[in-house]
Design a protein around this motif. Structure first.
Motif, PDB file in Angstrom:
ATOM      1  N   LEU A 105       0.841  -1.198   0.000  1.00  0.00           N
ATOM      2  CA  LEU A 105       0.000   0.000   0.000  1.00  0.00           C
ATOM      3  C   LEU A 105       0.878   1.251   0.000  1.00  0.00           C
ATOM      4  CD1 LEU A 105      -2.591  -1.105   2.703  1.00  0.00           C
ATOM      5  CD2 LEU A 105      -2.955  -1.067   0.220  1.00  0.00           C
ATOM      6  N   PRO A 106       1.394   1.646  -1.157  1.00  0.00           N
ATOM      7  CA  PRO A 106       2.222   2.850  -1.202  1.00  0.00           C
ATOM      8  C   PRO A 106       1.454   4.120  -0.857  1.00  0.00           C
ATOM      9  CG  PRO A 106       1.720   2.093  -3.427  1.00  0.00           C
ATOM     10  CD  PRO A 106       1.252   1.022  -2.486  1.00  0.00           C
ATOM     11  N   ASN A 107       0.126   4.047  -0.843  1.00  0.00           N
ATOM     12  CA  ASN A 107      -0.710   5.210  -0.493  1.00  0.00           C
ATOM     13  C   ASN A 107      -0.925   5.352   1.006  1.00  0.00           C
ATOM     14  OD1 ASN A 107      -2.309   2.812  -0.607  1.00  0.00           O
ATOM     15  ND2 ASN A 107      -4.169   4.027  -0.670  1.00  0.00           N
ATOM     16  N   LEU A 108      -0.424   4.402   1.801  1.00  0.00           N
ATOM     17  CA  LEU A 108      -0.595   4.419   3.252  1.00  0.00           C
ATOM     18  C   LEU A 108       0.691   4.902   3.904  1.00  0.00           C
ATOM     19  CD1 LEU A 108      -2.275   3.686   5.799  1.00  0.00           C
ATOM     20  CD2 LEU A 108      -1.279   1.376   5.642  1.00  0.00           C
ATOM     21  N   HIS A 109       0.574   5.967   4.708  1.00  0.00           N
ATOM     22  CA  HIS A 109       1.744   6.585   5.328  1.00  0.00           C
ATOM     23  C   HIS A 109       1.554   6.652   6.836  1.00  0.00           C
ATOM     24  CE1 HIS A 109       2.899   7.938   1.269  1.00  0.00           C
ATOM     25  NE2 HIS A 109       1.605   8.201   1.125  1.00  0.00           N
ATOM     26  N   ALA A 110       2.610   6.320   7.576  1.00  0.00           N
ATOM     27  CA  ALA A 110       2.595   6.386   9.037  1.00  0.00           C
ATOM     28  C   ALA A 110       3.354   7.623   9.489  1.00  0.00           C
ATOM     29  CB  ALA A 110       3.222   5.129   9.627  1.00  0.00           C
ATOM     30  N   VAL A 111       2.745   8.398  10.379  1.00  0.00           N
ATOM     31  CA  VAL A 111       3.355   9.634  10.866  1.00  0.00           C
ATOM     32  C   VAL A 111       3.375   9.590  12.388  1.00  0.00           C
ATOM     33  CG1 VAL A 111       3.285  12.147  10.877  1.00  0.00           C
ATOM     34  CG2 VAL A 111       2.454  10.888   8.870  1.00  0.00           C
ATOM     35  N   HIS A 112       4.572   9.548  12.954  1.00  0.00           N
ATOM     36  CA  HIS A 112       4.702   9.554  14.411  1.00  0.00           C
ATOM     37  C   HIS A 112       4.805  10.996  14.887  1.00  0.00           C
ATOM     38  CE1 HIS A 112       7.450   9.256  18.099  1.00  0.00           C
ATOM     39  NE2 HIS A 112       6.221   8.973  18.486  1.00  0.00           N
ATOM     40  N   GLY A 113       3.901  11.393  15.761  1.00  0.00           N
ATOM     41  CA  GLY A 113       3.942  12.749  16.287  1.00  0.00           C
ATOM     42  C   GLY A 113       2.602  13.154  16.858  1.00  0.00           C
ATOM     43  N   ARG A 114       2.598  14.287  17.509  1.00  0.00           N
ATOM     44  CA  ARG A 114       1.355  14.849  18.038  1.00  0.00           C
ATOM     45  C   ARG A 114       0.705  15.675  16.940  1.00  0.00           C
ATOM     46  NH1 ARG A 114       0.838  14.178  23.395  1.00  0.00           N
ATOM     47  NH2 ARG A 114      -0.805  15.770  23.444  1.00  0.00           N
ATOM     48  N   VAL A 115      -0.569  15.427  16.696  1.00  0.00           N
ATOM     49  CA  VAL A 115      -1.234  16.011  15.536  1.00  0.00           C
ATOM     50  C   VAL A 115      -1.202  17.531  15.573  1.00  0.00           C
ATOM     51  CG1 VAL A 115      -3.537  15.964  16.589  1.00  0.00           C
ATOM     52  CG2 VAL A 115      -3.303  15.857  14.098  1.00  0.00           C
ATOM     53  N   GLU A 116      -1.250  18.117  16.768  1.00  0.00           N
ATOM     54  CA  GLU A 116      -1.286  19.568  16.878  1.00  0.00           C
ATOM     55  C   GLU A 116       0.071  20.206  16.583  1.00  0.00           C
ATOM     56  OE1 GLU A 116      -0.863  18.106  21.219  1.00  0.00           O
ATOM     57  OE2 GLU A 116      -1.680  17.407  19.294  1.00  0.00           O
ATOM     58  N   GLN A 117       1.129  19.378  16.471  1.00  0.00           N
ATOM     59  CA  GLN A 117       2.469  19.905  16.235  1.00  0.00           C
ATOM     60  C   GLN A 117       2.994  19.613  14.830  1.00  0.00           C
ATOM     61  OE1 GLN A 117       4.700  18.064  19.415  1.00  0.00           O
ATOM     62  NE2 GLN A 117       3.861  19.411  20.990  1.00  0.00           N
ATOM     63  N   LEU A 118       2.237  18.892  14.040  1.00  0.00           N
ATOM     64  CA  LEU A 118       2.704  18.487  12.710  1.00  0.00           C
ATOM     65  C   LEU A 118       2.444  19.582  11.674  1.00  0.00           C
ATOM     66  CD1 LEU A 118       1.352  14.824  12.659  1.00  0.00           C
ATOM     67  CD2 LEU A 118       3.729  15.546  12.989  1.00  0.00           C
TER      68      LEU A 118
END
Length: 226
Positions: free
Chosen positions: A130-143
């Protein structure tokens, strides 16, 4: 019929009930995803659910229930730009992974503050192709802002907190969606009392096959946007 065959049959029947068509690739990806959740749960606390039937109904089918509502909304949009979806507090990739499986043309970002959960989603992107699926580690309010078409959460936070932390990621015509159990009227009232920019446009009842519990999808729009 063994348990594995039972899960396949339940998945197929549920997809029909949800008016979804699963091709062989999608079905295989969903079953592989369920198996990986079970495998990772032995070492990491990805989800509180351990049994395959629980994972199927309360995670997979619950997530699949929002595919058509999102698809129907996107079909009303003009333009041919790539669809961007941000799944906030995604955990093990719910509902983001299912959205990415069902619509490979959507670019889906799963965001969570717990690194091990995003490591799992990252692995799913590779294992499931799934090249369209991306994982982002972080707090959403800081991204950095995503300018997404859809910002969605599932059991993440109260409506006021969700809007406060995540709504900035919605593009000019984007919407914010909260997956909830019963209609959260107290949260809706608190949201409207707290601010005026985002309002609940409607609450859509969801039917999750095999689940004996209420589910709904809360649609939030910016004031001035329909």
């Amino acid at each position: 019929m063994n348990s594995s065959q039972s899960h396949v049959e339940n998945l197929r029947q549920a997809a029909t009930a949800l008016n979804l068509t699963l091709d062989e690739r999608q079905e295989s990806a969903i079953l592989a995803y369920m198996a990986q959740i079970q495998k990772w749960n032995k070492t990491y606390n990805l989800t509180a659910l351990r049994q395959p039937e629980q994972i199927l109904v309360q995670h997979v089918l619950d997530s699949l229930a929002v595919v058509n509502p999102i698809q129907n909304f996107l079909q009303t949009r003009s333009g041919n730009d790539e669809t961007v979806i941000v799944d906030v507090g995604s955990g093990a990739g719910l509902p983001g992974t299912l959205l990415a499986i069902m619509h490979p043309e959507w670019r889906v970002y799963c965001v969570d503050a717990v690194e091990k959960k995003m490591a799992f989603v990252r692995q799913m992107s590779s294992i499931l192709g799934l090249p369209n699926l991306h994982a982002v580690h972080g707090r959403v309010e800081q991204l950095p802002v995503y300018n997404a078409d859809i910002v969605v959460s599932r059991a993440f936070a109260s409506l006021p907190d969700f809007v406060q932390w995540a709504s900035r990621h919605a593009g000019p015509d984007g919407v914010v969606l909260a997956m909830k159990g019963r209609v959260p009227q107290d949260e809706i009232d608190a949201l409207h009392d707290a601010q005026a920019q985002w309002r609940v446009e409607r609450v859509e009842a969801l039917h999750v096959p095999l689940l004996d519990a209420q589910r709904c999808l809360v649609w939030l729009h910016r004031q001035g946007n329909s």
